[in-house]
Design an enzyme around this catalytic site. Structure first.
Site, PDB file in Angstrom:
ATOM      1  N   GLU A  95      18.405 -18.688  -0.491  1.00 49.33           N
ATOM      2  CA  GLU A  95      18.109 -17.388  -1.101  1.00 49.33           C
ATOM      3  C   GLU A  95      17.849 -17.551  -2.605  1.00 49.33           C
ATOM      4  O   GLU A  95      16.954 -16.921  -3.172  1.00 49.33           O
ATOM      5  CB  GLU A  95      19.273 -16.414  -0.830  1.00 49.33           C
ATOM      6  CG  GLU A  95      19.191 -15.073  -1.527  1.00 49.33           C
ATOM      7  CD  GLU A  95      17.909 -14.284  -1.236  1.00 49.33           C
ATOM      8  OE1 GLU A  95      17.154 -14.657  -0.329  1.00 49.33           O
ATOM      9  OE2 GLU A  95      17.655 -13.307  -1.958  1.00 49.33           O
TER      10      GLU A  95
ATOM     11  N   CYS B 260       0.844  -1.196   0.000  1.00 46.51           N
ATOM     12  CA  CYS B 260       0.000   0.000   0.000  1.00 46.51           C
ATOM     13  C   CYS B 260       0.881   1.248   0.000  1.00 46.51           C
ATOM     14  O   CYS B 260       1.960   1.269   0.545  1.00 46.51           O
ATOM     15  CB  CYS B 260      -0.924   0.091   1.200  1.00 46.51           C
ATOM     16  SG  CYS B 260      -2.121  -1.213   1.333  1.00 46.51           S
TER      17      CYS B 260
ATOM     18  N   TRP C 141      -2.904  -2.950  -1.444  1.00 53.25           N
ATOM     19  CA  TRP C 141      -2.540  -4.364  -1.425  1.00 53.25           C
ATOM     20  C   TRP C 141      -3.566  -5.008  -0.513  1.00 53.25           C
ATOM     21  O   TRP C 141      -3.584  -4.754   0.695  1.00 53.25           O
ATOM     22  CB  TRP C 141      -1.128  -4.514  -0.874  1.00 53.25           C
ATOM     23  CG  TRP C 141      -0.548  -5.887  -1.014  1.00 53.25           C
ATOM     24  CD1 TRP C 141       0.110  -6.388  -2.099  1.00 53.25           C
ATOM     25  CD2 TRP C 141      -0.550  -6.929  -0.022  1.00 53.25           C
ATOM     26  NE1 TRP C 141       0.508  -7.680  -1.852  1.00 53.25           N
ATOM     27  CE2 TRP C 141       0.121  -8.033  -0.582  1.00 53.25           C
ATOM     28  CE3 TRP C 141      -1.050  -7.037   1.258  1.00 53.25           C
ATOM     29  CZ2 TRP C 141       0.306  -9.225   0.090  1.00 53.25           C
ATOM     30  CZ3 TRP C 141      -0.874  -8.233   1.948  1.00 53.25           C
ATOM     31  CH2 TRP C 141      -0.199  -9.313   1.357  1.00 53.25           C
TER      32      TRP C 141
ATOM     33  N   LYS D 230       6.783  -4.833  -1.604  1.00 50.97           N
ATOM     34  CA  LYS D 230       8.178  -4.541  -1.269  1.00 50.97           C
ATOM     35  C   LYS D 230       8.327  -4.216   0.208  1.00 50.97           C
ATOM     36  O   LYS D 230       9.275  -4.630   0.857  1.00 50.97           O
ATOM     37  CB  LYS D 230       8.646  -3.351  -2.118  1.00 50.97           C
ATOM     38  CG  LYS D 230      10.087  -2.951  -1.882  1.00 50.97           C
ATOM     39  CD  LYS D 230      11.021  -3.952  -2.509  1.00 50.97           C
ATOM     40  CE  LYS D 230      12.481  -3.632  -2.275  1.00 50.97           C
ATOM     41  NZ  LYS D 230      13.310  -4.842  -2.495  1.00 50.97           N
TER      42      LYS D 230
ATOM     43  N   LYS E 135      14.446 -16.425  -4.522  1.00 52.43           N
ATOM     44  CA  LYS E 135      14.456 -15.499  -5.665  1.00 52.43           C
ATOM     45  C   LYS E 135      13.719 -16.104  -6.843  1.00 52.43           C
ATOM     46  O   LYS E 135      12.903 -15.465  -7.494  1.00 52.43           O
ATOM     47  CB  LYS E 135      15.925 -15.229  -6.027  1.00 52.43           C
ATOM     48  CG  LYS E 135      16.334 -13.868  -6.378  1.00 52.43           C
ATOM     49  CD  LYS E 135      16.399 -12.801  -5.339  1.00 52.43           C
ATOM     50  CE  LYS E 135      15.349 -12.754  -4.316  1.00 52.43           C
ATOM     51  NZ  LYS E 135      15.618 -11.903  -3.187  1.00 52.43           N
TER      52      LYS E 135
ATOM     53  N   HIS F 261      17.162 -37.824   2.961  1.00 53.75           N
ATOM     54  CA  HIS F 261      16.295 -38.166   4.101  1.00 53.75           C
ATOM     55  C   HIS F 261      14.832 -37.881   3.792  1.00 53.75           C
ATOM     56  O   HIS F 261      14.027 -37.704   4.688  1.00 53.75           O
ATOM     57  CB  HIS F 261      16.759 -37.404   5.351  1.00 53.75           C
ATOM     58  CG  HIS F 261      18.145 -37.779   5.757  1.00 53.75           C
ATOM     59  ND1 HIS F 261      18.463 -38.993   6.328  1.00 53.75           N
ATOM     60  CD2 HIS F 261      19.336 -37.135   5.608  1.00 53.75           C
ATOM     61  CE1 HIS F 261      19.769 -39.069   6.538  1.00 53.75           C
ATOM     62  NE2 HIS F 261      20.324 -37.950   6.102  1.00 53.75           N
TER      63      HIS F 261
ATOM     64  N   GLU G  61       9.818 -16.404  -6.200  1.00 53.69           N
ATOM     65  CA  GLU G  61       9.029 -15.169  -6.099  1.00 53.69           C
ATOM     66  C   GLU G  61       8.845 -14.463  -7.433  1.00 53.69           C
ATOM     67  O   GLU G  61       7.822 -13.818  -7.636  1.00 53.69           O
ATOM     68  CB  GLU G  61       9.587 -14.224  -5.036  1.00 53.69           C
ATOM     69  CG  GLU G  61      10.886 -13.560  -5.376  1.00 53.69           C
ATOM     70  CD  GLU G  61      11.379 -12.651  -4.249  1.00 53.69           C
ATOM     71  OE1 GLU G  61      10.585 -11.857  -3.739  1.00 53.69           O
ATOM     72  OE2 GLU G  61      12.570 -12.725  -3.910  1.00 53.69           O
TER      73      GLU G  61
ATOM     74  N   ASN H 284      -3.628   2.945   4.822  1.00 54.49           N
ATOM     75  CA  ASN H 284      -2.771   1.756   4.794  1.00 54.49           C
ATOM     76  C   ASN H 284      -2.831   1.115   6.155  1.00 54.49           C
ATOM     77  O   ASN H 284      -2.891   1.821   7.157  1.00 54.49           O
ATOM     78  CB  ASN H 284      -1.297   2.131   4.589  1.00 54.49           C
ATOM     79  CG  ASN H 284      -1.031   2.702   3.243  1.00 54.49           C
ATOM     80  OD1 ASN H 284      -1.870   2.644   2.369  1.00 54.49           O
ATOM     81  ND2 ASN H 284       0.158   3.270   3.076  1.00 54.49           N
ATOM     82  N   GLY H 285      -2.709  -0.194   6.211  1.00 49.88           N
ATOM     83  CA  GLY H 285      -2.642  -0.861   7.506  1.00 49.88           C
ATOM     84  C   GLY H 285      -3.851  -1.752   7.734  1.00 49.88           C
ATOM     85  O   GLY H 285      -4.652  -1.995   6.824  1.00 49.88           O
TER      86      GLY H 285
ATOM     87  N   ARG I 254       6.270  -0.818  -4.076  1.00 50.45           N
ATOM     88  CA  ARG I 254       5.911  -1.355  -2.768  1.00 50.45           C
ATOM     89  C   ARG I 254       4.977  -2.564  -2.883  1.00 50.45           C
ATOM     90  O   ARG I 254       4.821  -3.318  -1.924  1.00 50.45           O
ATOM     91  CB  ARG I 254       5.216  -0.272  -1.935  1.00 50.45           C
ATOM     92  CG  ARG I 254       6.090   0.914  -1.656  1.00 50.45           C
ATOM     93  CD  ARG I 254       5.289   2.059  -1.093  1.00 50.45           C
ATOM     94  NE  ARG I 254       4.865   1.794   0.265  1.00 50.45           N
ATOM     95  CZ  ARG I 254       5.557   2.101   1.349  1.00 50.45           C
ATOM     96  NH1 ARG I 254       6.723   2.705   1.225  1.00 50.45           N
ATOM     97  NH2 ARG I 254       5.108   1.837   2.544  1.00 50.45           N
TER      98      ARG I 254
HETATM   99  C1  F6R Z   1      12.536 -11.167  -1.213  1.00 44.21           C
HETATM  100  C2  F6R Z   1      12.235 -10.014  -0.400  1.00 44.21           C
HETATM  101  C3  F6R Z   1      11.585 -10.233   0.923  1.00 44.21           C
HETATM  102  C4  F6R Z   1      12.176  -9.280   1.967  1.00 44.21           C
HETATM  103  C5  F6R Z   1      11.385  -9.393   3.266  1.00 44.21           C
HETATM  104  C6  F6R Z   1      11.971  -8.524   4.355  1.00 44.21           C
HETATM  105  O1  F6R Z   1      13.190 -10.783  -2.384  1.00 44.21           O
HETATM  106  O2  F6R Z   1      12.488  -8.907  -0.768  1.00 44.21           O
HETATM  107  O3  F6R Z   1      11.705 -11.556   1.336  1.00 44.21           O
HETATM  108  O4  F6R Z   1      13.521  -9.597   2.164  1.00 44.21           O
HETATM  109  O5  F6R Z   1      10.056  -9.023   3.043  1.00 44.21           O
HETATM  110  O6  F6R Z   1      11.960  -7.178   4.000  1.00 44.21           O
HETATM  111  P1  F6R Z   1      12.872  -6.135   4.744  1.00 44.21           P
HETATM  112  O7  F6R Z   1      14.286  -6.510   4.504  1.00 44.21           O
HETATM  113  O8  F6R Z   1      12.517  -4.818   4.134  1.00 44.21           O
HETATM  114  O9  F6R Z   1      12.526  -6.224   6.198  1.00 44.21           O
END
Ligand code: F6R
Length: 602
Positions: A479, A2, A73, A597, A483, A502, A486, A99-100, A27
């Site tokens: 990681e 949002c 969102w 984001k 990536k 296992h 997502e 927002n929220g 975001r």
């Molecule tokens: C994945 C990604 C998310 C953030 C997570 C934490 O690419 O971006 O998994 O890492 O939402 O976000 P922050 O670091 O902003 O607390």
């Protein structure tokens, strides 16, 4: 997650709002809308989908000198035109964006608003109806707004217009981010500086449970008791050009390319005049006084925290636990006597991490935030901060923040270790080693053609994929899998390769893509053994290795770097693999479905 923009000034608010909302797209959102006040009253335009869809809805001639805009969102009610903000009170007098999450919205609806007509499924509509309800009890707008927010439980950032007094823009926040952008003859409210940078670089922080009234020329900040608050403004260090894509097709690719430069920038930022790594002495003292460090983070930042555990334990010889924020807050482990908490967060706004911060502060524990966003909530609320210096990260998939987090964690570990006289830290020339890692990263970002080819070969049609590693490489495998899933929506798992047999090896079948990351000498042959096990079951395996442990047949080999810093480098091909896989599959790389984001709700 949002975004809000509000404008009061002399320009056409439509242009400022639509431009600001575009800057907030990163975001994450699923619908958007704006409200403009003009001679005809308040006009609302909203649409499901992208800002471009909203733009197509808004007539070219639409105009207003005061307006509010929102990217939504969905939390309460599905993504739809009707649930998109702004929302209005029954009479149409009050219009808000929010927002929220309001936890007690149904209770408030029952208690104060029986019989009112509601058009949407949102918690937001309850807020705006409440404002109208209290305004009907002979309260002026500000008092009605204040009374309403005093009843809300949960998180909110709200901006409000009263059609009977269109010379004022009201706002308030609790736990959700909101800033005032200060101008000459105008003022702006926005979720973050990016949305307002085109208009101003001067900002004023808003604290939780404050009420803001903006006119074109004045800014009033009050607490919930009506007491006026004075606060200095600050100048944003980012520039509007920092948030442009330039000639890149996607922010993600630009941000991957920036990674070597970010590491060099971090070296400079944490170096003293003698060229040595330096960290605030107060931070070092607190860390040395701690008997255990708890790293708290989510997603990619959590994965960086896992690497950080190794770095701090090896360089500073302090035990470290790493916890996922959303679990930690509600299921605290038995704590050591003198813990210190490190919150790793790119955005500095993640609600899951913040709820832990609030709880551990209540217990009186010391806290340090590592963030990319100075002035963000977790930056302000922790006792200490260390910055990532990665520049704005716009793509939803985090890339340069991850490597920046690892670099800053290595700096912290080495600085503490040196003060404690730990041999591993004394023997490490971190400035030189980070420089070597940055050069290796540069080599990899220049190998895009090869990595694009690998993505096409292994991932173009597969529905799942595995990433294997051991030790540091296991953390990178996790990681890499995050990536890939997502942004390409391929189901992927990062696995400790020894654990595969296992249970999970049952999933390996003909042509299942399996990537193995190998950088550590002591486990080189173990992981190669695990790769043979999946090959024997038909997997399509691809080994990414580092010089020194490489073998004939490895598909990608990168230059040798210090064994503690391998994650900085080995993650680059994984990020690029995800990028090209998503591209091949026609996915929206920078704005993957369902993701945000800045995750500002728990
Ligand atoms: C994945 C990604 C998310 C953030 C997570 C934490 O690419 O971006 O998994 O890492 O939402 O976000 P922050 O670091 O902003 O607390």
């Amino acid at each position: 997650m949002c975004g809000i923009v509000g404008y009061i000034g002399t320009k056409n608010a439509k242009d400022v709002l639509l431009d600001g909302l575009e800057k907030l797209e990163y975001r994450g959102y699923d619908s958007a809308g704006i409200a403009l006040f003009n001679q005809e009253g308040v006009q609302i335009f909203k649409e499901k989908g992208r800002i471009q869809d909203l733009k197509n809805e808004v007539p070219i001639a639409a105009y207003g000198q005061i307006g509010i805009g929102h990217t939504r969102w969905a939390t309460h009610g599905k993504p739809s035109k009707i649930n998109a903000h702004p929302h209005q009170s029954e009479s149409g007098r009050f219009t808000i964006v929010h927002n929220g999450v309001i936890e007690n919205y149904s209770l408030l609806k029952e208690e104060y608003l029986p019989g009112r007509l509601f058009k949407t499924e949102t918690d937001t509509e309850v807020i705006v109806q409440l404002i109208e309800y209290f305004a009907g009890q002979e309260l002026d707008t500000k008092a009605a707004f204040r009374k309403t927010i005093s009843l809300l439980h949960g998180s909110y950032a709200i901006t409000l217009i009263d059609a009977e007094d269109p010379e004022v823009l009201y706002a308030a926040k609790n736990k959700s981010p909101l800033l005032i952008g200060k101008g000459n003859g105008f003022n702006i409210i926005s979720s973050d500086a990016m949305a307002a940078l085109k208009e101003t670089k001067e900002f004023i922080e808003i604290l939780d449970e404050e009420l803001i009234s903006l006119t074109r020329d004045t800014i009033m900040i009050e607490n919930l008791n009506g007491q006026k608050m004075e606060r200095d403004s600050f100048i944003a260090t980012i520039d509007s050009s920092d948030i442009e894509k330039g000639t890149y097709p996607h922010y993600m690719l630009k941000e991957i390319d920036e990674e070597p430069a970010v590491i060099r920038h971090i070296i400079q930022s944490y170096q003293n005049n003698a060229g040595e790594i330096t960290v605030d002495q107060e931070i070092l003292n607190e860390i040395m006084a701690a008997d255990r460090i708890y790293i708290i983070a989510c997603g990619t930042s959590y994965h960086a925290g896992l690497v950080g555990k190794n770095l701090i334990e090896q360089l500073a010889e302090i035990p470290v636990e790493v916890h996922v924020s959303s679990e930690m807050g509600y299921n605290m482990p038995l704590m050591s006597k003198n813990p210190l908490f490190i919150f790793i967060t790119q955005s500095g706004e993640t609600a899951d991490s913040r709820q832990v911060l609030v709880k551990v502060k209540e217990k009186g524990y010391k806290t340090l935030t590592m963030t990319n966003v100075p002035g963000s909530t977790l930056d302000r609320e922790a006792d200490f901060s260390m910055y990532l210096h990665a520049g704005p990260e716009i793509a939803v998939a985090s890339t340069k923040a991850y490597t920046a987090q690892i670099a800053v964690l290595s700096i912290l570990g080495a600085a503490v270790g040196k003060q404690k006289g730990i041999q591993a830290a004394n023997e490490l020339d971190l400035v030189a080693e980070l420089g070597i890692a940055a050069n290796a990263m540069e080599g990899l970002v220049a190998s895009k053609e090869l990595i694009e080819h690998l993505a096409a070969e292994y991932l173009a049609v597969s529905r799942n994929a595995f990433f294997l590693g051991r030790g540091m490489d296991y953390f990178v495998a996790m990681e890499a899998a995050l990536k890939l899933k997502e942004i390409s929506y391929i189901q992927a798992e990062g696995f400790a390769s020894g654990e595969l047999k296992h249970g999970t090896i049952a999933l390996i079948e003909d042509a299942t893509p399996v990537f193995a990351v190998i950088t550590q000498k002591n486990i080189n042959w173990n992981i190669r053994g695990n790769v043979n096990e999946v090959l024997a079951r038909g997997a399509n395996a691809c080994i990414i290795s580092m010089e020194g442990v490489n073998q004939p047949g490895d598909r990608l080999v990168f230059p040798q770097v210090h064994p503690l810093l391998t994650s900085l480098v080995s993650v680059i091909p994984c990020q690029l693999l995800a990028y090209y896989a998503a591209l091949h599959r026609g996915c929206d790389v920078d704005k993957p479905r369902n993701l945000a984001k800045s995750v500002t709700v728990e």
